[in-house]
Design a protein around this motif. Structure first.
Motif, PDB file in Angstrom:
ATOM      1  N   VAL A  57      26.163  49.217  58.189  1.00  0.00           N
ATOM      2  CA  VAL A  57      25.547  48.048  58.819  1.00  0.00           C
ATOM      3  C   VAL A  57      25.834  48.060  60.314  1.00  0.00           C
ATOM      4  O   VAL A  57      24.943  47.854  61.141  1.00  0.00           O
ATOM      5  CB  VAL A  57      26.085  46.748  58.176  1.00  0.00           C
ATOM      6  CG1 VAL A  57      25.819  45.570  59.074  1.00  0.00           C
ATOM      7  CG2 VAL A  57      25.453  46.534  56.819  1.00  0.00           C
ATOM      8  N   LEU A  67      23.786  50.798  62.152  1.00  0.00           N
ATOM      9  CA  LEU A  67      22.360  50.497  62.145  1.00  0.00           C
ATOM     10  C   LEU A  67      22.023  49.392  63.141  1.00  0.00           C
ATOM     11  O   LEU A  67      21.065  49.494  63.910  1.00  0.00           O
ATOM     12  CB  LEU A  67      21.944  50.076  60.730  1.00  0.00           C
ATOM     13  CG  LEU A  67      20.458  49.967  60.444  1.00  0.00           C
ATOM     14  CD1 LEU A  67      19.808  51.316  60.589  1.00  0.00           C
ATOM     15  CD2 LEU A  67      20.242  49.430  59.034  1.00  0.00           C
ATOM     16  N   VAL A  68      22.836  48.340  63.151  1.00  0.00           N
ATOM     17  CA  VAL A  68      22.535  47.205  64.018  1.00  0.00           C
ATOM     18  C   VAL A  68      22.932  47.508  65.459  1.00  0.00           C
ATOM     19  O   VAL A  68      22.216  47.143  66.391  1.00  0.00           O
ATOM     20  CB  VAL A  68      23.221  45.926  63.498  1.00  0.00           C
ATOM     21  CG1 VAL A  68      22.961  44.772  64.436  1.00  0.00           C
ATOM     22  CG2 VAL A  68      22.719  45.595  62.102  1.00  0.00           C
ATOM     23  N   SER A  87      20.356  49.414  67.449  1.00  0.00           N
ATOM     24  CA  SER A  87      19.213  48.591  67.829  1.00  0.00           C
ATOM     25  C   SER A  87      19.575  47.522  68.847  1.00  0.00           C
ATOM     26  O   SER A  87      18.713  47.034  69.556  1.00  0.00           O
ATOM     27  CB  SER A  87      18.624  47.903  66.598  1.00  0.00           C
ATOM     28  OG  SER A  87      18.235  48.844  65.656  1.00  0.00           O
ATOM     29  N   ALA A  88      20.840  47.130  68.899  1.00  0.00           N
ATOM     30  CA  ALA A  88      21.186  45.971  69.725  1.00  0.00           C
ATOM     31  C   ALA A  88      21.695  46.350  71.103  1.00  0.00           C
ATOM     32  O   ALA A  88      21.396  45.673  72.084  1.00  0.00           O
ATOM     33  CB  ALA A  88      22.232  45.120  69.003  1.00  0.00           C
ATOM     34  N   ILE A 127      16.202  49.326  52.755  1.00  0.00           N
ATOM     35  CA  ILE A 127      17.311  49.682  53.650  1.00  0.00           C
ATOM     36  C   ILE A 127      18.256  48.491  53.819  1.00  0.00           C
ATOM     37  O   ILE A 127      19.469  48.608  53.673  1.00  0.00           O
ATOM     38  CB  ILE A 127      16.791  50.115  55.041  1.00  0.00           C
ATOM     39  CG1 ILE A 127      15.904  51.348  54.927  1.00  0.00           C
ATOM     40  CG2 ILE A 127      17.955  50.403  55.980  1.00  0.00           C
ATOM     41  CD1 ILE A 127      15.321  51.789  56.252  1.00  0.00           C
ATOM     42  N   TYR A 170      12.117  54.535  70.717  1.00  0.00           N
ATOM     43  CA  TYR A 170      11.392  55.194  69.631  1.00  0.00           C
ATOM     44  C   TYR A 170      10.419  56.254  70.151  1.00  0.00           C
ATOM     45  O   TYR A 170      10.097  57.198  69.437  1.00  0.00           O
ATOM     46  CB  TYR A 170      10.682  54.166  68.755  1.00  0.00           C
ATOM     47  CG  TYR A 170      11.636  53.406  67.877  1.00  0.00           C
ATOM     48  CD1 TYR A 170      12.165  53.981  66.727  1.00  0.00           C
ATOM     49  CD2 TYR A 170      12.057  52.120  68.203  1.00  0.00           C
ATOM     50  CE1 TYR A 170      13.068  53.305  65.935  1.00  0.00           C
ATOM     51  CE2 TYR A 170      12.956  51.436  67.420  1.00  0.00           C
ATOM     52  CZ  TYR A 170      13.458  52.033  66.284  1.00  0.00           C
ATOM     53  OH  TYR A 170      14.365  51.366  65.511  1.00  0.00           O
ATOM     54  N   ILE A 181      12.948  50.322  60.600  1.00  0.00           N
ATOM     55  CA  ILE A 181      14.294  50.345  61.179  1.00  0.00           C
ATOM     56  C   ILE A 181      14.450  49.262  62.242  1.00  0.00           C
ATOM     57  O   ILE A 181      15.471  48.582  62.301  1.00  0.00           O
ATOM     58  CB  ILE A 181      14.605  51.739  61.777  1.00  0.00           C
ATOM     59  CG1 ILE A 181      14.696  52.764  60.644  1.00  0.00           C
ATOM     60  CG2 ILE A 181      15.920  51.722  62.540  1.00  0.00           C
ATOM     61  CD1 ILE A 181      14.921  54.170  61.125  1.00  0.00           C
ATOM     62  N   SER A 182      13.417  49.055  63.062  1.00  0.00           N
ATOM     63  CA  SER A 182      13.554  48.037  64.101  1.00  0.00           C
ATOM     64  C   SER A 182      13.687  46.643  63.480  1.00  0.00           C
ATOM     65  O   SER A 182      14.387  45.793  64.010  1.00  0.00           O
ATOM     66  CB  SER A 182      12.369  48.086  65.066  1.00  0.00           C
ATOM     67  OG  SER A 182      11.207  47.605  64.427  1.00  0.00           O
ATOM     68  N   CYS A 242      15.315  45.993  60.902  1.00  0.00           N
ATOM     69  CA  CYS A 242      16.686  45.852  60.399  1.00  0.00           C
ATOM     70  C   CYS A 242      17.530  45.019  61.356  1.00  0.00           C
ATOM     71  O   CYS A 242      18.497  44.390  60.959  1.00  0.00           O
ATOM     72  CB  CYS A 242      17.346  47.218  60.212  1.00  0.00           C
ATOM     73  SG  CYS A 242      16.750  48.077  58.767  1.00  0.00           S
ATOM     74  N   LEU A 243      17.157  45.036  62.634  1.00  0.00           N
ATOM     75  CA  LEU A 243      17.887  44.279  63.642  1.00  0.00           C
ATOM     76  C   LEU A 243      18.077  42.822  63.214  1.00  0.00           C
ATOM     77  O   LEU A 243      19.149  42.253  63.376  1.00  0.00           O
ATOM     78  CB  LEU A 243      17.131  44.336  64.965  1.00  0.00           C
ATOM     79  CG  LEU A 243      17.751  43.550  66.112  1.00  0.00           C
ATOM     80  CD1 LEU A 243      18.994  44.249  66.608  1.00  0.00           C
ATOM     81  CD2 LEU A 243      16.762  43.397  67.248  1.00  0.00           C
ATOM     82  N   VAL A 257      19.056  42.855  58.521  1.00  0.00           N
ATOM     83  CA  VAL A 257      20.368  43.249  57.997  1.00  0.00           C
ATOM     84  C   VAL A 257      21.412  42.141  58.191  1.00  0.00           C
ATOM     85  O   VAL A 257      22.110  41.790  57.244  1.00  0.00           O
ATOM     86  CB  VAL A 257      20.818  44.593  58.613  1.00  0.00           C
ATOM     87  CG1 VAL A 257      22.286  44.846  58.353  1.00  0.00           C
ATOM     88  CG2 VAL A 257      19.987  45.723  58.046  1.00  0.00           C
TER      89      VAL A 257
END
Lengths: 289, 267
Positions: A16, A19-20, A23-24, B77, B123, B137-138, B140-141, B144
């Protein structure tokens, strides 16, 4: 009883986190970078320090949008949370009614946000929309394109219509997760429905309600597409919420002020979410003692 | 008597709630001229032309397929990484656990527009623009963190004695997790799956920025058609009605998990 102490639990969290974080962190760096520079073109930029932040903090229109936003989000929480819990309590516990009410409740949540705004434009039109025709039929002058109050009422109605089901679904799932034994015990003790709600259902719903309050606060504070499509921020600036103002700003001016504004925006949401979170956690521990 | 009053209230609420959706259905069965021409409670001369157009033109129906693909990938995911993480947060104390837990949620707090340009650059660099996996995937920001938070709430509702008993009985962690623990929080998993699906389904900004043609989502198809031809309200309403269908199916499948609740006798 405390939790088990074990740093190996990090391995469970690692996917987790990665993954985050990917993106962050990159967007965050970009925004911070923009917020302290004045960019004239590729490769032509100067460092301006906190200038954009000072600009933004003394911006009158930003203050107006901010108060409007607080009023809006405050009303959203005051209406949607109690209403959602009431709906969850009223929903049947078994039988076909469960499936029907769950599916119906979910419907408003599933429409893309820009479409919601568009549908409500027609729905509230005084000449060809159901709501507009109904209100005018009752003898009220109602037109959200010219009267600020009407615009507010329309946006609030749309927001409550759209998002109360989210609170209701969360609260319902929380209620269903309470073991039947609690209710049996309460029945034997002859507890009133209010006592059952206050001392069993409400404390047991604390977890889901925390999520509901935080989600509704954050998302209503960031609301953009629906009011923008419906009212365009008007009439005047009466429904120009923070994110609508942010987009106006970033198209009218540089990325610098907009980036500084984004950071301030984020910090406000962070602060209030943290306060709500702490408050709701403490309410819970108070009950347990 | 009390129970009945509740039910009447619920039916009233649901009835009022369905009005805008009914209006969308009403619009979807009429031509554009008819919608703008006069007020009508129900379509006097219903036409399915709008739906036929969506089902026969590839630009339209491919939008639904694309959205369904990336939303499903995203939900899978999100759930598979969030389940173990939520378990860690609900059962263990470890270095930085509280900060980490709250930090996750902060990713939902920034204005979405902030992410557009950096995500596009990111990307593009890895060559994933216009693929379903990029959008999945984006998303998931924001999905998740939400999944971790909701699941943690449900997991904390399960008494820790259940874990302890299982470990004493000789269950390994993976076996305990899959065969004992996951069935106990079915309700939470159902709700989480629905929310992941829902938030990914209605998200427009990121999905539109990261795709051009191959993976273009339905919400983007709707806005582009609108801007190109002026507003075709009937077509838009028909597309709106159809966007509800997949999500309604999802909640139909998870409804039992939500309704059954807590089965303590299982262990």
């Amino acid at each position: 009883m405390g939790k088990w102490e074990d740093n190996k639990a990090w391995f469970l969290v690692l996917p987790v986190f990665l993954l985050v974080a990917i993106s962050a962190i990159i967007p965050l760096m970009t925004v911070v970078n923009y917020s302290v520079q004045d960019i004239f073109g590729p490769g032509d930029r100067i460092f301006v320090g906190t200038e954009w932040f000072e600009d933004m903090l003394s911006n009158r229109r930003l203050h107006d949008a901010l108060w409007r936003q607080f009023l809006f989000s405050g009303l959203v929480l005051l209406i949607e949370i109690p209403l959602g819990v009431l709906i969850a309590l009223a929903m049947p516990k078994r039988g076909w009614g469960v499936s029907v009410s769950l599916v119906l409740l979910a419907l408003p949540l599933l429409i893309p946000w820009n479409v919601i705004g568009t549908i409500w434009i027609i729905f509230t039109r005084p000449d060809i929309g159901l709501l507009g025709v109904a209100i005018n039929g009752l003898g009220f002058e109602f037109d959200h394109t010219s009267a600020p109050l009407d615009a507010w009422i329309t946006v609030m109605l749309m927001e409550v219509w759209h998002w109360t089901p989210l609170v209701a679904l969360l609260a319902y799932a929380g209620l269903r997760a309470i073991p039947e034994a609690y209710f049996q015990a309460a029945r034997i003790d002859g507890a009133s429905p209010w006592a059952v709600f206050r001392y069993i259902q409400l404390p047991k719903m604390r977890g889901v309600l925390t999520i509901a309050v935080l989600l509704r606060f954050m998302d209503s504070f960031l609301i953009y597409a629906e009011p923008f499509v419906l009212t365009g921020g008007g009439p005047g600036n009466s429904t120009t919420f923070l994110s609508i103002y942010l987009v106006k700003l970033s198209t009218a001016m540089d990325v610098g002020p907009a980036a500084a504004f984004s950071i301030i925006y984020f910090l406000i949401i962070l602060l209030f979410s943290w306060l709500f979170y702490q408050a709701l956690q403490n309410v819970g521990t108070g009950d347990r003692q | 008597m009390r129970l009945q009053k509740r039910t009447v209230g619920l039916i009233l609420y649901l009835g009022v709630m369905l009005l805008p959706i009914y209006w969308m259905l009403n619009m979807s069965l009429r031509t554009n001229a008819d919608i703008l021409g006069a007020f009508a409670f129900y379509p006097a001369d219903p036409t399915f032309a709008n739906y036929v157009k969506i089902f026969t033109e590839e630009a339209w129906y491919s939008g639904y397929i694309n959205s369904t693909i990336y939303v499903s990938i995203n939900t899978l995911i999100s759930l598979s990484v969030a389940l173990p993480a939520a378990y860690a947060f609900s059962r263990y104390r470890f270095l930085g656990d509280k900060h980490m837990f709250f930090w996750l949620l902060t990713n939902r707090m920034a204005p979405p527009a902030v992410f557009l340009l950096p995500f596009f650059q990111l990307y593009s660099t890895v060559g994933l623009i216009d693929t379903h996996i990029a959008v999945a995937i984006s998303h998931c920001l924001f999905n998740v963190p939400l999944a971790v938070w909701i699941l943690e709430g449900f997991m904390s509702g399960v008494p820790r004695e259940i874990d302890e008993t299982a470990y004493i009985d000789g269950y390994s962690f993976p076996r305990f997790f899959v065969s004992v623990f996951v069935p106990l929080i079915r309700a939470g998993i159902g709700v989480t799956a629905f929310f992941c699906f829902m938030f990914s389904w209605v998200e427009l900004l990121l999905a539109r920025t990261l795709t051009t043609t191959v993976a273009k989502p339905i919400a983007a198809t709707m806005t582009r058609t609108v801007s190109a031809t002026g507003l075709d309200w009937g077509l838009l309403a028909a597309a709106g009605i159809l966007t509800i269908v997949p999500g309604a199916l999802v909640i139909w499948f998870v409804r039992n998990y939500m309704a059954k609740g807590f089965a303590l006798g299982r262990v």
